[in-house]
Scaffold this motif. Sequence first.
Motif, PDB file in Angstrom:
ATOM      1  N   SER A 122     -40.908  38.628  21.680  1.00  0.00           N
ATOM      2  CA  SER A 122     -41.796  38.740  20.524  1.00  0.00           C
ATOM      3  C   SER A 122     -42.556  40.060  20.552  1.00  0.00           C
ATOM      4  O   SER A 122     -42.704  40.727  19.518  1.00  0.00           O
ATOM      5  CB  SER A 122     -42.798  37.580  20.502  1.00  0.00           C
ATOM      6  N   LEU A 123     -43.035  40.436  21.734  1.00  0.00           N
ATOM      7  CA  LEU A 123     -43.754  41.703  21.858  1.00  0.00           C
ATOM      8  C   LEU A 123     -42.846  42.889  21.562  1.00  0.00           C
ATOM      9  O   LEU A 123     -43.242  43.848  20.890  1.00  0.00           O
ATOM     10  CB  LEU A 123     -44.340  41.835  23.268  1.00  0.00           C
ATOM     11  N   GLY A 124     -41.616  42.825  22.058  1.00  0.00           N
ATOM     12  CA  GLY A 124     -40.670  43.906  21.779  1.00  0.00           C
ATOM     13  C   GLY A 124     -40.372  44.016  20.297  1.00  0.00           C
ATOM     14  O   GLY A 124     -40.271  45.124  19.742  1.00  0.00           O
ATOM     15  N   ALA A 125     -40.235  42.861  19.632  1.00  0.00           N
ATOM     16  CA  ALA A 125     -39.980  42.864  18.187  1.00  0.00           C
ATOM     17  C   ALA A 125     -41.169  43.439  17.430  1.00  0.00           C
ATOM     18  O   ALA A 125     -40.998  44.167  16.442  1.00  0.00           O
ATOM     19  CB  ALA A 125     -39.674  41.446  17.716  1.00  0.00           C
ATOM     20  N   LEU A 126     -42.384  43.116  17.883  1.00  0.00           N
ATOM     21  CA  LEU A 126     -43.573  43.663  17.218  1.00  0.00           C
ATOM     22  C   LEU A 126     -43.636  45.175  17.386  1.00  0.00           C
ATOM     23  O   LEU A 126     -44.009  45.901  16.450  1.00  0.00           O
ATOM     24  CB  LEU A 126     -44.834  43.003  17.768  1.00  0.00           C
ATOM     25  N   GLU A 127     -43.276  45.665  18.562  1.00  0.00           N
ATOM     26  CA  GLU A 127     -43.225  47.118  18.758  1.00  0.00           C
ATOM     27  C   GLU A 127     -42.223  47.757  17.801  1.00  0.00           C
ATOM     28  O   GLU A 127     -42.480  48.817  17.219  1.00  0.00           O
ATOM     29  CB  GLU A 127     -42.853  47.440  20.205  1.00  0.00           C
ATOM     30  N   GLU A 166     -53.141  45.021  24.414  1.00  0.00           N
ATOM     31  CA  GLU A 166     -53.934  43.917  24.969  1.00  0.00           C
ATOM     32  C   GLU A 166     -53.034  42.802  25.495  1.00  0.00           C
ATOM     33  O   GLU A 166     -53.248  42.284  26.604  1.00  0.00           O
ATOM     34  CB  GLU A 166     -54.873  43.355  23.899  1.00  0.00           C
ATOM     35  N   MET A 167     -52.049  42.405  24.689  1.00  0.00           N
ATOM     36  CA  MET A 167     -51.168  41.309  25.098  1.00  0.00           C
ATOM     37  C   MET A 167     -50.350  41.692  26.327  1.00  0.00           C
ATOM     38  O   MET A 167     -50.176  40.888  27.253  1.00  0.00           O
ATOM     39  CB  MET A 167     -50.268  40.893  23.936  1.00  0.00           C
ATOM     40  N   LYS A 168     -49.839  42.928  26.353  1.00  0.00           N
ATOM     41  CA  LYS A 168     -49.085  43.384  27.524  1.00  0.00           C
ATOM     42  C   LYS A 168     -49.973  43.388  28.768  1.00  0.00           C
ATOM     43  O   LYS A 168     -49.551  42.969  29.860  1.00  0.00           O
ATOM     44  CB  LYS A 168     -48.534  44.792  27.285  1.00  0.00           C
ATOM     45  N   SER A 173     -51.190  41.427  33.981  1.00  0.00           N
ATOM     46  CA  SER A 173     -52.270  41.032  34.880  1.00  0.00           C
ATOM     47  C   SER A 173     -52.019  39.640  35.454  1.00  0.00           C
ATOM     48  O   SER A 173     -52.185  39.411  36.666  1.00  0.00           O
ATOM     49  CB  SER A 173     -53.607  41.056  34.129  1.00  0.00           C
ATOM     50  N   ASN A 174     -51.602  38.708  34.598  1.00  0.00           N
ATOM     51  CA  ASN A 174     -51.315  37.345  35.067  1.00  0.00           C
ATOM     52  C   ASN A 174     -50.169  37.340  36.068  1.00  0.00           C
ATOM     53  O   ASN A 174     -50.215  36.651  37.097  1.00  0.00           O
ATOM     54  CB  ASN A 174     -50.973  36.440  33.886  1.00  0.00           C
ATOM     55  N   PHE A 175     -49.128  38.108  35.756  1.00  0.00           N
ATOM     56  CA  PHE A 175     -47.966  38.141  36.644  1.00  0.00           C
ATOM     57  C   PHE A 175     -48.333  38.773  37.985  1.00  0.00           C
ATOM     58  O   PHE A 175     -47.923  38.288  39.046  1.00  0.00           O
ATOM     59  CB  PHE A 175     -46.818  38.909  35.992  1.00  0.00           C
TER      60      PHE A 175
END
Length: 268
Positions: A122-127, A166-168, A173-175
Amino acid sequence: EKVDGGYKLSGQWGFSSGSEHCDWVFLGAVVPEEGAPFDMRNYRTFLLPKADYEIIDTWHVVGLKATGSQDVRVEGAFVPEHRTHKLIDGHNCDNPGNKVNDAPVFRLPFGQVFVRAVCTASLGALEGALAAYVETAKTRMVGPAKMADDPFARRLAADVKTAIVEMKRTMFSNFDAMMECARAGQPIAIDDRVQYRFDSAVVADRCAELSARMLKAVGSKGIFLGNGVLERHLDIMASQAHVANNVNMYANNFGGVQFGNDNTDLNL
């Protein structure tokens, strides 16, 4: 069905991504256990070779077409015990393979790795949608002026870029925090895992909202097949339908844990 040395498996499974390119497939099912509840605590994944299943052409969709997530049909295939994996072992980070595979990455909960594969798309598609939006704005006229000179169009580009960063940052950070625990040989706290699960689930919703705003902003350009913003928006909408992105379910668990209830998700 339990049989000598393993299981007999039958059924039809949907959303088997990449199935046409693979020689093996993973399929999930709940194993009936005498005296035990028929729920995710008895869920296993079964590994089958291509000779044991049939691919059914069902993937006629508006987005994520390239995943080729066809249906898979199995009729009475035997799966030996060693080609099955218990969900609860993955949840407890105590998989049979850990006896020989001692690298920290193998101590991560499978569910946490899996959901990132979904939200990352989803993030890649948004980019990709943002890149198409910027290119459109450079040449599209809004009245007498270029769209690229419109302060509202500029603000939207800024909002989307910032949201992606922000999402990345949250996902990385979580990972990193999970890997730090794995390297130290320490368990990842369930409360943290619940939050990481929610953080991942909200990504598709945020991406869909932002891509929809860009699609509206490009106006009539956005209704044509082949438009980059439209194509990526459809991909995001398709990813939003994935069970891993059902944000309400994970928000309910996350909120409940904060209120002192027990975690109810074994796939995190």
